[in-house]
Design a protein around this motif. Structure first.
Motif, mmCIF file in Angstrom:
data_model
loop_
_atom_site.group_PDB
_atom_site.id
_atom_site.type_symbol
_atom_site.label_atom_id
_atom_site.label_comp_id
_atom_site.label_asym_id
_atom_site.label_seq_id
_atom_site.Cartn_x
_atom_site.Cartn_y
_atom_site.Cartn_z
ATOM 1 N N VAL A 140 -3.837 -3.418 -1.402
ATOM 2 C CA VAL A 140 -4.447 -2.588 -2.443
ATOM 3 C C VAL A 140 -5.850 -3.100 -2.763
ATOM 4 C CG1 VAL A 140 -4.267 -1.847 -4.852
ATOM 5 C CG2 VAL A 140 -2.222 -1.922 -3.414
ATOM 6 N N GLU A 141 -6.011 -4.413 -2.759
ATOM 7 C CA GLU A 141 -7.304 -5.013 -3.086
ATOM 8 C C GLU A 141 -8.383 -4.632 -2.071
ATOM 9 O OE1 GLU A 141 -4.144 -6.886 -5.198
ATOM 10 O OE2 GLU A 141 -4.420 -6.631 -3.026
ATOM 11 N N LEU A 195 0.802 -1.217 0.000
ATOM 12 C CA LEU A 195 0.000 0.000 0.000
ATOM 13 C C LEU A 195 0.842 1.277 0.000
ATOM 14 C CD1 LEU A 195 -3.096 -0.460 2.355
ATOM 15 C CD2 LEU A 195 -3.073 0.069 -0.072
ATOM 16 N N SER A 196 2.011 1.220 0.581
ATOM 17 C CA SER A 196 2.835 2.425 0.668
ATOM 18 C C SER A 196 3.282 2.927 -0.694
ATOM 19 C CB SER A 196 4.070 2.168 1.547
ATOM 20 O OG SER A 196 4.906 1.166 0.978
ATOM 21 N N LEU A 197 3.151 2.107 -1.736
ATOM 22 C CA LEU A 197 3.500 2.542 -3.088
ATOM 23 C C LEU A 197 2.468 3.505 -3.662
ATOM 24 C CD1 LEU A 197 4.801 -0.821 -4.607
ATOM 25 C CD2 LEU A 197 6.151 1.100 -3.758
ATOM 26 N N LEU A 198 1.281 3.535 -3.081
ATOM 27 C CA LEU A 198 0.258 4.469 -3.539
ATOM 28 C C LEU A 198 0.581 5.872 -3.031
ATOM 29 C CD1 LEU A 198 -3.111 2.557 -2.961
ATOM 30 C CD2 LEU A 198 -1.835 2.832 -5.090
ATOM 31 N N PRO A 199 0.616 6.863 -3.914
ATOM 32 C CA PRO A 199 0.830 8.237 -3.455
ATOM 33 C C PRO A 199 -0.233 8.637 -2.437
ATOM 34 C CG PRO A 199 1.013 8.095 -5.844
ATOM 35 C CD PRO A 199 0.488 6.769 -5.374
ATOM 36 N N LYS A 218 -9.540 10.008 -3.318
ATOM 37 C CA LYS A 218 -8.358 9.862 -4.170
ATOM 38 C C LYS A 218 -7.671 8.526 -3.944
ATOM 39 C CE LYS A 218 -4.031 12.171 -5.433
ATOM 40 N NZ LYS A 218 -3.154 13.348 -5.179
ATOM 41 N N LEU A 219 -7.489 8.136 -2.675
ATOM 42 C CA LEU A 219 -6.849 6.860 -2.369
ATOM 43 C C LEU A 219 -7.671 5.694 -2.903
ATOM 44 C CD1 LEU A 219 -5.499 7.335 1.292
ATOM 45 C CD2 LEU A 219 -4.182 7.270 -0.825
ATOM 46 N N ASP A 220 -8.985 5.792 -2.777
ATOM 47 C CA ASP A 220 -9.857 4.726 -3.257
ATOM 48 C C ASP A 220 -9.716 4.568 -4.768
ATOM 49 O OD1 ASP A 220 -11.991 2.768 -2.704
ATOM 50 O OD2 ASP A 220 -13.203 4.089 -3.964
ATOM 51 N N HIS A 221 -9.695 5.670 -5.499
ATOM 52 C CA HIS A 221 -9.557 5.618 -6.953
ATOM 53 C C HIS A 221 -8.188 5.086 -7.364
ATOM 54 C CE1 HIS A 221 -12.927 8.859 -7.527
ATOM 55 N NE2 HIS A 221 -13.401 7.659 -7.229
ATOM 56 N N GLN A 222 -7.139 5.485 -6.633
ATOM 57 C CA GLN A 222 -5.787 5.000 -6.958
ATOM 58 C C GLN A 222 -5.688 3.507 -6.760
ATOM 59 O OE1 GLN A 222 -3.429 7.452 -4.357
ATOM 60 N NE2 GLN A 222 -2.950 8.942 -5.949
ATOM 61 N N ALA A 274 -7.409 1.729 -9.587
ATOM 62 C CA ALA A 274 -6.651 1.793 -10.832
ATOM 63 C C ALA A 274 -5.441 0.855 -10.813
ATOM 64 C CB ALA A 274 -6.186 3.212 -11.072
ATOM 65 N N THR A 275 -4.957 0.530 -9.619
ATOM 66 C CA THR A 275 -3.764 -0.306 -9.483
ATOM 67 C C THR A 275 -4.104 -1.792 -9.570
ATOM 68 O OG1 THR A 275 -2.755 1.373 -8.083
ATOM 69 C CG2 THR A 275 -1.766 -0.810 -8.020
ATOM 70 N N CYS A 276 -5.318 -2.160 -9.154
ATOM 71 C CA CYS A 276 -5.706 -3.569 -9.149
ATOM 72 C C CYS A 276 -5.760 -4.157 -10.581
ATOM 73 C CB CYS A 276 -7.075 -3.731 -8.497
ATOM 74 S SG CYS A 276 -7.026 -3.521 -6.712
#
Length: 301
Positions: free
Chosen positions: A268-269, A246-250, A292-296, A299-301
């Motif tokens: 992330v999931e 998770l820390s990879l998410l801005p 924003k975190l939810d959308h990121q 998008a990563t999944c």
């Protein structure tokens, strides 16, 4: 609490006798632990072949630090330097004790050792030990530590290490130093409030020792404001990518990650399936950050 408090020990400063069996904790380890628990562990047990070469920016910082150090050291000339093989803390401690017993005015790069408990020794290397009137094992003088730092402000991690210097020094010379100093940029000196920082230092010290006795390194976390200067960055980033941490998410800061963990959102999931309203009321989030975190995550999944 600290000024003029004679510890009245029954013997002189303790000197380790069997270096082959010693377990050391240095001021550098404690300093890095404050910034990253994982770094302290990897510095001790990690594969040195996985260390990154220094970046140009890090080289520049080290160069600026060296220049600042030279400027401060010039104000304390002449100073004495204990002769010892690099990394031989026992030899360095013995050489430093001789200089302290002789009452030299200033010691550069001295090594102080204190047995914390059976088989565990605290090691610290303040940049300077400056002689002051007072009381010690050796006579009517004692020493104060000075740490030279490039920063403009007395950061908390600087102050904790200054308190660590004072703690070990007190055991070595038999009396608390009057002060523990930080020599900062622009000629500014800062006297650390030992009564305030020693409790924090001891808590940090115990937490560090506990983590260093674990069978594996603390959880990886990529802190974007700090990790890029660490020589373990590539190693940790690779592990974080491998598990899609998770820390990879801005926007996922250490503080926010703690709150996500309490909500059971550790991947992330799981974050992608969470509703922003679950996060918005958490400290440091709010509606905009939560969305924003939810959308990121989605998008990563």
């Amino acid at each position: 609490m600290f000024r003029g408090t004679h510890m009245q020990p029954s013997v002189g400063p303790a000197t380790p006798e069997t270096p082959a069996t010693l377990n050391w904790l240095t001021d550098q380890s404690l300093f890095h632990y404050q910034r990253c628990h994982r770094r302290a562990y990897l510095d001790r047990y990690g594969d040195r072949g996985q260390i990154d070469p220094p970046s140009d920016y890090l080289r520049k910082i080290k160069q600026d630090s060296a220049i600042h150090r030279q400027q401060i050291m010039a104000d304390y000339q002449p100073w004495s330097h204990p002769e010892f093989t690099k990394g031989d803390w026992l030899q360095g401690s013995q050489a430093t004790l001789k200089l302290m017993a002789a009452g030299v005015n200033t010691i550069s790069g001295g090594v102080l050792i204190n047995p914390l408990r059976a088989g565990l020794y605290l090691v610290t290397q303040p940049d300077l030990l400056v002689k002051q009137p007072g009381w010690s094992f050796w006579g009517d003088w004692q020493y104060e530590p000075v740490d030279i730092k490039l920063g403009k402000k007395p950061k908390l991690d600087y102050q904790i290490i200054a308190a660590y210097h004072a703690y070990v020094l007190a055991q070595v010379q038999g009396n608390w130093p009057e002060a523990s100093w930080l020599a900062l940029r622009a000629g500014r000196y800062y006297a650390v409030d030992l009564s305030r920082q020693l409790p924090t230092m001891t808590e940090t010290l115990e937490a560090c020792l506990q983590d260093l006795h674990q069978d594996s390194a603390p959880e990886v976390f990529i802190a974007h404001s700090r990790c890029d200067l660490c020589h373990w960055y590539s190693h940790c980033y690779g592990q974080a990518k491998q598990v899609n941490h998770l820390s990879l998410l801005p926007g996922v800061t250490p503080a926010r990650y703690t709150h996500l963990q309490t909500l059971g959102l550790t991947t992330v999931e799981t974050l992608a399936t969470a509703q922003p309203t679950q996060l918005a009321h958490q400290p440091g989030f709010g509606d905009a950050v939560a969305e924003k975190l939810d959308h990121q995550a989605q998008a990563t999944c």
